[in-house]
Scaffold this motif. Structure first.
Motif, PDB file in Angstrom:
ATOM      1  N   GLY A 115       0.937  -0.803   0.666  1.00 26.55           N
ATOM      2  CA  GLY A 115      -0.276   0.019   0.073  1.00 26.55           C
ATOM      3  C   GLY A 115       1.039   1.109   0.058  1.00 26.55           C
ATOM      4  O   GLY A 115       0.472   2.006   0.207  1.00 26.55           O
ATOM      5  N   ASN A 116       1.499   1.469   0.180  1.00 26.77           N
ATOM      6  CA  ASN A 116       2.371   2.146   0.119  1.00 26.77           C
ATOM      7  C   ASN A 116       3.243   3.226  -1.094  1.00 26.77           C
ATOM      8  O   ASN A 116       3.514   2.381  -2.637  1.00 26.77           O
ATOM      9  CB  ASN A 116       4.559   1.834   0.305  1.00 26.77           C
ATOM     10  N   ARG A 117       2.836   4.455  -1.060  1.00 25.20           N
ATOM     11  CA  ARG A 117       2.834   5.301  -2.618  1.00 25.20           C
ATOM     12  C   ARG A 117       3.778   6.449  -2.289  1.00 25.20           C
ATOM     13  O   ARG A 117       3.063   6.740  -0.760  1.00 25.20           O
ATOM     14  CB  ARG A 117       1.439   5.047  -2.654  1.00 25.20           C
ATOM     15  N   GLU A 118       3.583   6.966  -2.984  1.00 23.39           N
ATOM     16  CA  GLU A 118       4.512   8.986  -2.839  1.00 23.39           C
ATOM     17  C   GLU A 118       3.198   9.804  -3.673  1.00 23.39           C
ATOM     18  O   GLU A 118       2.550   9.537  -4.124  1.00 23.39           O
ATOM     19  CB  GLU A 118       5.551   8.757  -4.006  1.00 23.39           C
ATOM     20  N   SER A 119       3.708  10.717  -2.530  1.00 17.75           N
ATOM     21  CA  SER A 119       2.535  11.814  -2.656  1.00 17.75           C
ATOM     22  C   SER A 119       3.383  12.535  -3.327  1.00 17.75           C
ATOM     23  O   SER A 119       5.019  12.821  -2.279  1.00 17.75           O
ATOM     24  CB  SER A 119       1.888  12.228  -1.130  1.00 17.75           C
ATOM     25  N   PHE A 120       2.933  14.092  -3.789  1.00 17.32           N
ATOM     26  CA  PHE A 120       3.719  15.014  -3.400  1.00 17.32           C
ATOM     27  C   PHE A 120       4.413  15.948  -2.789  1.00 17.32           C
ATOM     28  O   PHE A 120       5.469  16.306  -2.373  1.00 17.32           O
ATOM     29  CB  PHE A 120       2.991  16.198  -4.441  1.00 17.32           C
ATOM     30  N   ARG A 121       3.505  15.999  -1.231  1.00 17.03           N
ATOM     31  CA  ARG A 121       4.074  15.812   0.445  1.00 17.03           C
ATOM     32  C   ARG A 121       4.631  15.302   0.533  1.00 17.03           C
ATOM     33  O   ARG A 121       5.976  16.261   0.532  1.00 17.03           O
ATOM     34  CB  ARG A 121       3.048  16.344   0.631  1.00 17.03           C
ATOM     35  N   LYS A 122       4.989  14.174   0.573  1.00 22.63           N
ATOM     36  CA  LYS A 122       6.335  13.436   1.280  1.00 22.63           C
ATOM     37  C   LYS A 122       7.258  13.644  -0.291  1.00 22.63           C
ATOM     38  O   LYS A 122       8.717  13.990   0.851  1.00 22.63           O
ATOM     39  CB  LYS A 122       6.201  12.281   1.322  1.00 22.63           C
ATOM     40  N   SER A 123       7.666  13.451  -1.336  1.00 21.17           N
ATOM     41  CA  SER A 123       8.012  13.593  -2.115  1.00 21.17           C
ATOM     42  C   SER A 123       8.757  14.903  -2.229  1.00 21.17           C
ATOM     43  O   SER A 123       9.995  15.551  -2.509  1.00 21.17           O
ATOM     44  CB  SER A 123       7.687  13.095  -3.864  1.00 21.17           C
ATOM     45  N   PHE A 124       7.898  16.561  -2.395  1.00 20.57           N
ATOM     46  CA  PHE A 124       8.620  17.645  -2.874  1.00 20.57           C
ATOM     47  C   PHE A 124       8.810  18.426  -0.931  1.00 20.57           C
ATOM     48  O   PHE A 124       9.818  19.625  -1.513  1.00 20.57           O
ATOM     49  CB  PHE A 124       8.071  18.507  -3.633  1.00 20.57           C
ATOM     50  N   PHE A 125       8.058  18.645  -0.267  1.00 21.50           N
ATOM     51  CA  PHE A 125       7.268  19.139   0.960  1.00 21.50           C
ATOM     52  C   PHE A 125       8.024  18.159   2.419  1.00 21.50           C
ATOM     53  O   PHE A 125       7.589  18.939   3.517  1.00 21.50           O
ATOM     54  CB  PHE A 125       6.651  19.467   0.626  1.00 21.50           C
ATOM     55  N   SER A 126       8.652  17.561   2.103  1.00 19.28           N
ATOM     56  CA  SER A 126       9.215  16.382   3.508  1.00 19.28           C
ATOM     57  C   SER A 126      10.681  16.188   3.426  1.00 19.28           C
ATOM     58  O   SER A 126      11.534  16.182   2.947  1.00 19.28           O
ATOM     59  CB  SER A 126       8.287  15.520   3.359  1.00 19.28           C
ATOM     60  N   LYS A 127      11.183  16.381   4.927  1.00 21.80           N
ATOM     61  CA  LYS A 127      12.860  16.149   5.257  1.00 21.80           C
ATOM     62  C   LYS A 127      12.991  14.539   5.119  1.00 21.80           C
ATOM     63  O   LYS A 127      14.563  13.939   4.500  1.00 21.80           O
ATOM     64  CB  LYS A 127      12.870  16.523   6.651  1.00 21.80           C
TER      65      LYS A 127
END
Length: 176
Positions: A115-127
């Motif tokens: 169920g692991n997916r990348e999101s824009f928030r996690k990919s671009f705005f997270s440490k």
């Protein structure tokens, strides 16, 4: 050449290269991230991770895709060849951004059943971003791999250092 580990910094294209190499040699492709990541981005204990890795490496032939420094004693115990995708910082950063954007846009599941997916928030705005990881670790990972090439502890391993996509494609062509 029966057991091969492909290494490289995040964004270097290990998985893509491994799929091509596995198809060329007709060897199974083992993805370390698939062994490591559990549902909801859960990390396994080292005992569980190492046990699953050892089990996956029991095959006669394999192409292992991934780094995980703490697994070197396990994965390099019987490895014949280590292929290092040593691409430039800007190339790997470009590839990491492109991959992250694609995965966030498509919402594809990264490893079946997790169920692991990348999101824009996690990919671009997270440490915790793979992009941030690429930016902050590229230099130190490269130094670590350079030290492996001359380490007597790894003298039983043939290292192949590919510095560009052109080198990688030529390597694959030479095998077919």
């Amino acid at each position: 050449m029966n057991k091969i580990n492909v290494i490289g910094t995040s964004g270097s294209g290990k998985s893509t290269f491994c799929k091509k190499l596995a198809a060329t040699l007709d060897f199974p492709h083992i993805e370390m991230d698939k062994i490591f990541w559990g549902p909801n981005w859960k990390w396994p204990s080292d005992d569980e991770f190492f046990g699953n890795l050892k089990q996956a490496l029991e095959k006669t032939n394999w192409i292992l895709d991934g780094n995980y420094t703490r697994t070197v004693p396990i994965k390099w115990e019987s490895v014949d060849v280590v292929i290092w995708l040593d691409y430039s910082f800007f190339r790997t950063l470009f590839q990491a951004i492109k991959r992250a954007a694609h995965r966030a846009w498509t919402k594809e599941e990264l490893w079946e059943g997790t169920g692991n997916r990348e999101s824009f928030r996690k990919s671009f705005f997270s440490k915790e971003s793979i992009i941030w990881w690429t930016i902050t670790t590229h230099g130190q990972v490269r130094k670590k791999y350079e030290s492996y090439l001359t380490n007597p502890k790894f003298s039983h391993i043939k290292f192949v250092r590919l510095k560009s996509h052109k080198d990688a494609e030529a390597f694959l062509r030479a095998l077919s």
